[in-house]
Motif scaffolding. Structure first.
Motif, PDB file in Angstrom:
ATOM      1  N   LEU A 181       0.814  -1.209   0.000  1.00  0.00           N
ATOM      2  CA  LEU A 181       0.000   0.000   0.000  1.00  0.00           C
ATOM      3  C   LEU A 181       0.851   1.263   0.000  1.00  0.00           C
ATOM      4  N   ASP A 182       2.041   1.186   0.592  1.00  0.00           N
ATOM      5  CA  ASP A 182       2.927   2.347   0.661  1.00  0.00           C
ATOM      6  C   ASP A 182       4.029   2.300  -0.397  1.00  0.00           C
ATOM      7  N   ALA A 183       3.780   1.596  -1.478  1.00  0.00           N
ATOM      8  CA  ALA A 183       4.801   1.405  -2.514  1.00  0.00           C
ATOM      9  C   ALA A 183       5.271   2.727  -3.101  1.00  0.00           C
ATOM     10  N   THR A 184       6.572   2.863  -3.248  1.00  0.00           N
ATOM     11  CA  THR A 184       7.163   4.001  -3.966  1.00  0.00           C
ATOM     12  C   THR A 184       7.756   3.560  -5.292  1.00  0.00           C
ATOM     13  N   ASP A 185       7.706   2.269  -5.557  1.00  0.00           N
ATOM     14  CA  ASP A 185       8.178   1.701  -6.812  1.00  0.00           C
ATOM     15  C   ASP A 185       7.414   0.399  -7.038  1.00  0.00           C
ATOM     16  N   MET A 186       6.969   0.175  -8.272  1.00  0.00           N
ATOM     17  CA  MET A 186       6.210  -1.035  -8.579  1.00  0.00           C
ATOM     18  C   MET A 186       6.936  -1.946  -9.542  1.00  0.00           C
ATOM     19  N   THR A 187       8.239  -1.790  -9.650  1.00  0.00           N
ATOM     20  CA  THR A 187       9.016  -2.598 -10.590  1.00  0.00           C
ATOM     21  C   THR A 187       8.813  -4.083 -10.368  1.00  0.00           C
ATOM     22  N   ALA A 188       8.935  -4.514  -9.115  1.00  0.00           N
ATOM     23  CA  ALA A 188       8.823  -5.944  -8.820  1.00  0.00           C
ATOM     24  C   ALA A 188       7.441  -6.477  -9.180  1.00  0.00           C
ATOM     25  N   ALA A 189       6.401  -5.732  -8.823  1.00  0.00           N
ATOM     26  CA  ALA A 189       5.048  -6.185  -9.114  1.00  0.00           C
ATOM     27  C   ALA A 189       4.772  -6.222 -10.613  1.00  0.00           C
ATOM     28  N   ILE A 190       5.250  -5.226 -11.333  1.00  0.00           N
ATOM     29  CA  ILE A 190       5.054  -5.192 -12.789  1.00  0.00           C
ATOM     30  C   ILE A 190       5.722  -6.390 -13.434  1.00  0.00           C
ATOM     31  N   CYS A 208      -1.204   5.827  -8.675  1.00  0.00           N
ATOM     32  CA  CYS A 208      -1.230   6.180 -10.103  1.00  0.00           C
ATOM     33  C   CYS A 208       0.114   6.736 -10.549  1.00  0.00           C
ATOM     34  N   VAL A 209       0.692   7.607  -9.742  1.00  0.00           N
ATOM     35  CA  VAL A 209       1.974   8.226 -10.064  1.00  0.00           C
ATOM     36  C   VAL A 209       3.095   7.187 -10.062  1.00  0.00           C
ATOM     37  N   VAL A 210       3.120   6.366  -9.010  1.00  0.00           N
ATOM     38  CA  VAL A 210       4.161   5.345  -8.909  1.00  0.00           C
ATOM     39  C   VAL A 210       4.071   4.362 -10.071  1.00  0.00           C
ATOM     40  N   LEU A 211       2.867   3.942 -10.423  1.00  0.00           N
ATOM     41  CA  LEU A 211       2.703   3.014 -11.535  1.00  0.00           C
ATOM     42  C   LEU A 211       3.183   3.621 -12.841  1.00  0.00           C
ATOM     43  N   SER A 212       2.783   4.865 -13.120  1.00  0.00           N
ATOM     44  CA  SER A 212       3.198   5.524 -14.354  1.00  0.00           C
ATOM     45  C   SER A 212       4.717   5.623 -14.443  1.00  0.00           C
TER      46      SER A 212
END
Length: 451
Positions: free
Chosen positions: A222-231, A252-256
């Protein structure tokens, strides 16, 4: 779908334009005069001749969270109706507002409305709290008309009527994936740690698989600042469509940013919660994704003449609010709700507008909705009598305020599937989706959703 999968229309903190509690609408200068063309378009819909409303006011309750956006939009819609659009058969609407930020406050608002013998109906904005007691208190006494149901208690309320499916229409993403994206593989991203969100994702996964689409799912903190691993875990790079369950600006910002860093260009289908000012300010513009929603876009062109006229009329009315912290998304929701209320009440024979006659008229209302779905069938969706339509629309953002109607003027109906599991109990914006059958509408024309 959960609120993370829903159109997010709630604004931030309220300002001086919003009441701090119960009370009647405050007086303020008249709105900008609407052109004859706009007056004609709107009154053609409501069935009320243009002009200033006079006579005995019709008292309508309005409940909303402590936010400025929907309150401003509702005030301005009521003001236009009273000053220029003839009111309800010539009678002005007196709006009685009540702010609810907790279940207790929502119930107190309901008690306030039912204790006033002059109130005939209640308009519902956004309530970020459990609304079970709210509906239990109101349903025997007063009907509720709303634009966007967020909780299971909304959908199940016996004397409430919603003009869109809200979170419960998110399953239309399956129809989009199958018929428009022609997807064979879909990647899903979801925030971890929410039981309601898990149910929604499970429902979406089952629905996609039921139409032959392979699904890969990954979760991010929920507090992700980067979604590289999930992507990477979701295999988004090799998917035909990416569906991220994101609805707050941070996600939204982190994902983009993460997608750009990884150079993943898979088409994205998400929800209008990413179309807020914070997202645009941080990224410089909205992400160029596809957005699913439940009303007509006031920013995309339409090939349907009637809808095009309605869009012009809305934008003329909305223009004075452009610098008042009101998004078109929130404004469309309340504008269409107010105009639909006027249309419904004005069709009641004689002068006998009562809570009973208003509720009966709402239940029988078949549409169309101004800037919304062309047909409604209340009671047509199993377990959700307050939902009149599960239809949705998809628009793609082209950048620089440009939009294109992705579905070519068609409304998306969710697939009729037996997933073997209906929605569970949910509260406020943590309500989860239910899989219900379509009410059998033929919605092959009229355009789509707002920002």
């Amino acid at each position: 779908m959960t609120a993370a999968l829903a159109v997010s229309t709630a604004a931030c903190a309220g300002d001086e334009a919003a009441d701090s509690g119960s009370g009647t609408q405050q007086s303020s200068p008249s709105a900008t005069a609407l052109t004859p063309e706009t007056l004609s378009t709107i009154t053609q819909y409501t069935g009320v001749p243009a002009g200033k409303a006079t006579g005995q006011p019709i008292k309508i309750g309005f409940i909303n969270a402590d936010s400025q956006e929907l309150t401003i939009a509702t005030d301005e819609a009521i003001r236009a109706v009273n000053d220029q659009l003839g009111g309800v058969k010539g009678r002005p609407i007196q709006l009685v507002k009540c702010v609810a930020g907790s279940p207790e406050q929502a119930q107190q608002c309901a008690q306030t409305f039912v204790s006033d013998a002059g109130t005939v109906a209640v308009l519902q904005g956004t309530i970020d709290a459990d609304v079970t007691a709210f509906h239990t208190t109101l349903s025997p006494k007063l009907p509720v008309l709303g634009g966007l149901p967020l909780a299971v208690a909304d959908a199940a309320a016996p004397n409430s009527y919603y003009l869109s499916s809200g979170q419960f229409g998110g399953i239309g993403a399956v129809t989009y994936a199958k018929d428009y994206a022609k997807a064979r593989k879909v990647a899903i991203l979801s925030p971890a740690g929410s039981p309601a969100n898990e149910l929604a994702i499970a429902t979406l996964q089952q629905a996609l698989q039921a139409v032959g689409i392979k699904v890969t799912i990954a979760r991010f903190p929920l507090d992700a600042t980067d979604m590289t691993a999930a992507i990477n875990q979701s295999e988004a790079a090799s998917a035909d469509l990416l569906i991220p369950a994101v609805g707050i600006p941070q996600h939204c910002v982190v994902l983009s940013n993460s997608l750009q860093k990884l150079a993943v260009y898979t088409p994205v289908l998400t929800f209008a919660g990413c179309l807020g000012a914070d997202v645009r300010k941080t990224l410089g513009d909205y992400p160029r994704w596809n957005y699913l929603g439940f009303s007509v876009s006031a920013e995309a062109s339409s090939s349907d003449d009637l809808t095009a006229w309605q869009v012009r009329a809305f934008n003329e009315w909305f223009k004075p609010m452009e610098n008042r912290s009101v998004t078109r998304n929130g404004a469309v929701q309340m504008f269409q709700t107010v105009l639909t209320l006027v249309k419904i009440l004005s069709a009641i024979p004689g002068d006998g507008i009562t809570p009973a006659s208003a509720g009966n008229a709402m239940k029988k209302f078949k549409g169309p909705v101004f800037l919304g779905v062309p047909t409604l069938t209340f009671g047509g969706v199993p377990n959700m009598p307050a939902i009149g339509s599960l239809a949705s629309r998809v628009y793609v953002y082209l950048g620089n305020d440009g939009w294109r109607d992705t579905t070519g003027g068609k409304w998306l109906e969710p697939p009729v599937l037996n997933l073997g599991r209906q929605g569970q109990q949910g509260q406020g914006q943590q309500g989860q989706g239910q899989q219900g059958q379509s009410p059998g509408q033929n919605q092959s024309q009229s355009p789509g959703q707002t920002r």
